[in-house]
Write an enzyme that holds these catalytic residues in place. Structure first.
Site, PDB file in Angstrom:
ATOM      1  N   ASN A  24     -10.705  -2.710  -6.054  1.00  0.00           N
ATOM      2  CA  ASN A  24     -10.064  -1.737  -6.685  1.00  0.00           C
ATOM      3  C   ASN A  24     -10.765  -1.440  -7.947  1.00  0.00           C
ATOM      4  OD1 ASN A  24      -6.731  -3.007  -5.833  1.00  0.00           O
ATOM      5  ND2 ASN A  24      -8.010  -1.421  -4.981  1.00  0.00           N
ATOM      6  N   ASP A  30       0.888  -1.081   0.009  1.00  0.00           N
ATOM      7  CA  ASP A  30      -0.071  -0.075  -0.085  1.00  0.00           C
ATOM      8  C   ASP A  30       0.734   1.115   0.002  1.00  0.00           C
ATOM      9  OD1 ASP A  30      -2.249   1.502  -0.059  1.00  0.00           O
ATOM     10  OD2 ASP A  30      -2.729   1.053   2.157  1.00  0.00           O
TER      11      ASP A  30
HETATM   12  C1  FPP Z   1      -2.079   0.198  -3.246  1.00  0.00           C
HETATM   13  O1  FPP Z   1      -1.658   1.698  -3.308  1.00  0.00           O
HETATM   14  C2  FPP Z   1      -1.630  -0.618  -4.413  1.00  0.00           C
HETATM   15  C3  FPP Z   1      -2.248  -1.123  -5.332  1.00  0.00           C
HETATM   16  C4  FPP Z   1      -3.871  -0.878  -5.222  1.00  0.00           C
HETATM   17  C5  FPP Z   1      -1.453  -1.825  -6.399  1.00  0.00           C
HETATM   18  C6  FPP Z   1      -0.570  -2.608  -5.956  1.00  0.00           C
HETATM   19  C7  FPP Z   1       0.260  -2.775  -7.289  1.00  0.00           C
HETATM   20  C8  FPP Z   1       1.634  -2.705  -7.460  1.00  0.00           C
HETATM   21  C9  FPP Z   1       2.545  -2.546  -6.441  1.00  0.00           C
HETATM   22  C10 FPP Z   1       2.211  -2.563  -8.849  1.00  0.00           C
HETATM   23  C11 FPP Z   1       2.974  -3.675  -9.197  1.00  0.00           C
HETATM   24  C12 FPP Z   1       2.448  -5.050  -8.747  1.00  0.00           C
HETATM   25  C13 FPP Z   1       2.935  -6.118  -9.617  1.00  0.00           C
HETATM   26  C14 FPP Z   1       2.799  -7.653  -9.356  1.00  0.00           C
HETATM   27  C15 FPP Z   1       3.358  -5.754 -10.948  1.00  0.00           C
HETATM   28  P1  FPP Z   1      -2.582   2.662  -3.392  1.00  0.00           P
HETATM   29  O2  FPP Z   1      -2.594   2.910  -4.683  1.00  0.00           O
HETATM   30  O3  FPP Z   1      -3.722   2.100  -2.593  1.00  0.00           O
HETATM   31  O4  FPP Z   1      -1.926   3.843  -2.535  1.00  0.00           O
HETATM   32  P2  FPP Z   1      -2.538   5.053  -1.759  1.00  0.00           P
HETATM   33  O5  FPP Z   1      -3.061   4.126  -0.455  1.00  0.00           O
HETATM   34  O6  FPP Z   1      -1.256   5.784  -1.288  1.00  0.00           O
HETATM   35  O7  FPP Z   1      -3.527   5.727  -2.595  1.00  0.00           O
END
Ligand code: FPP
Length: 241
Positions: A67, A19
């Site tokens: 998501n 996250d």
């Molecule tokens: C959460 O951060 C992250 C995600 C919903 C996506 C996770 C994906 C990756 C780390 C990309 C790569 C993964 C692979 C397997 C290639 P957020 O967007 O919720 O962050 P925030 O809470 O700060 O908004």
């Protein structure tokens, strides 16, 4: 005399809720997808660190069933990132002996991505090193609901006796049926929630919530968490003797 404390060694299976990509990008005045791309680079570092840390199973939460509620631009960007990531990393995984699996509800994902997921699983099926499981369109409640549906079909068809539905048989219907339960669940970015990740499987897991945003998470921080875990006693509800 007190019984000696039992040390369990390091975690065999680590699950990570990655996250903080969005906040990391916003702090840099960049679009959220910039953070997801930086996050993808961290996945590589963490996978590489597993053998030296004695971690045999790594399960990462890449996209949840919730998501889809993000903007169309972000969802499309993430799907394209997953496709490119699998294409780019597939050969490296084979070379590094990493066995790749995916968990989650696949039918909602686009056909091209599903094809790449199947290909990555087939290509690495013989690998005996780290077991990397990527949760894509995954939700713990959704997984239990899908598992229950298949279980009910088996009961209806006479393949399973309702009297045999128990803690041993039900997990055989989960997406994770070939994996051990996670020993340690890590969530980055300072949020202390499990957000529908591995609900059944994490019943006895240890949890670590760290403030680091995922694109800043390092091998050293993982090592520190693995070492902290090694010093703890896990009792699975029992009283120490
Ligand atoms: C959460 O951060 C992250 C995600 C919903 C996506 C996770 C994906 C990756 C780390 C990309 C790569 C993964 C692979 C397997 C290639 P957020 O967007 O919720 O962050 P925030 O809470 O700060 O908004």
């Amino acid at each position: 005399m007190t019984a000696p404390r039992e040390f369990t060694g390091g975690p065999r299976h680590i699950a990570i809720i990655m996250d903080g990509n969005g906040r990391w990008a916003t702090q840099r005045r960049r679009p959220r997808l910039f953070g997801h791309h930086a996050g993808a680079r961290r996945v590589r570092e963490v996978v590489e660190a597993c053998p030296e840390l004695g971690v045999k199973y790594l399960t990462i939460f890449a996209f949840s069933t919730e998501n889809w509620k993000r903007t169309q631009v972000e969802v499309a960007g993430l799907m394209s990132l997953f496709r490119r990531y699998i294409m780019k990393e597939m050969q490296a995984f084979v070379k590094e002996n990493v066995r790749v699996r995916f968990i989650g509800d696949r039918p909602r994902l686009d056909a091209k991505l599903r094809g790449l997921m199947d290909e990555a699983e087939a290509l690495t099926a013989h690998c005996t090193g780290t077991n990397l499981t990527i949760a894509l369109n995954y939700g713990g409640r959704d997984e239990v609901a899908r598992a229950t549906q298949r279980l009910a079909q088996d009961v209806a068809a006479g393949r399973l006796d309702p009297a045999d539905v128990n803690e041993e048989t039900l997990p055989r219907y989960l997406d994770t049926h070939v994996l051990p339960d996670p020993d340690l669940v890590i969530r980055t970015s300072g949020e202390a929630r499990i957000s529908n990740f591995l609900l059944w499987q994490s019943a006895y897991a240890e949890y670590e919530f760290v403030d680091t945003l995922w694109p800043d998470f390092s091998k050293d921080e993982l090592r520190r968490l693995v070492e902290a875990y090694g010093g703890r006693e896990r009792r699975f509800g029992a009283v120490p003797v």
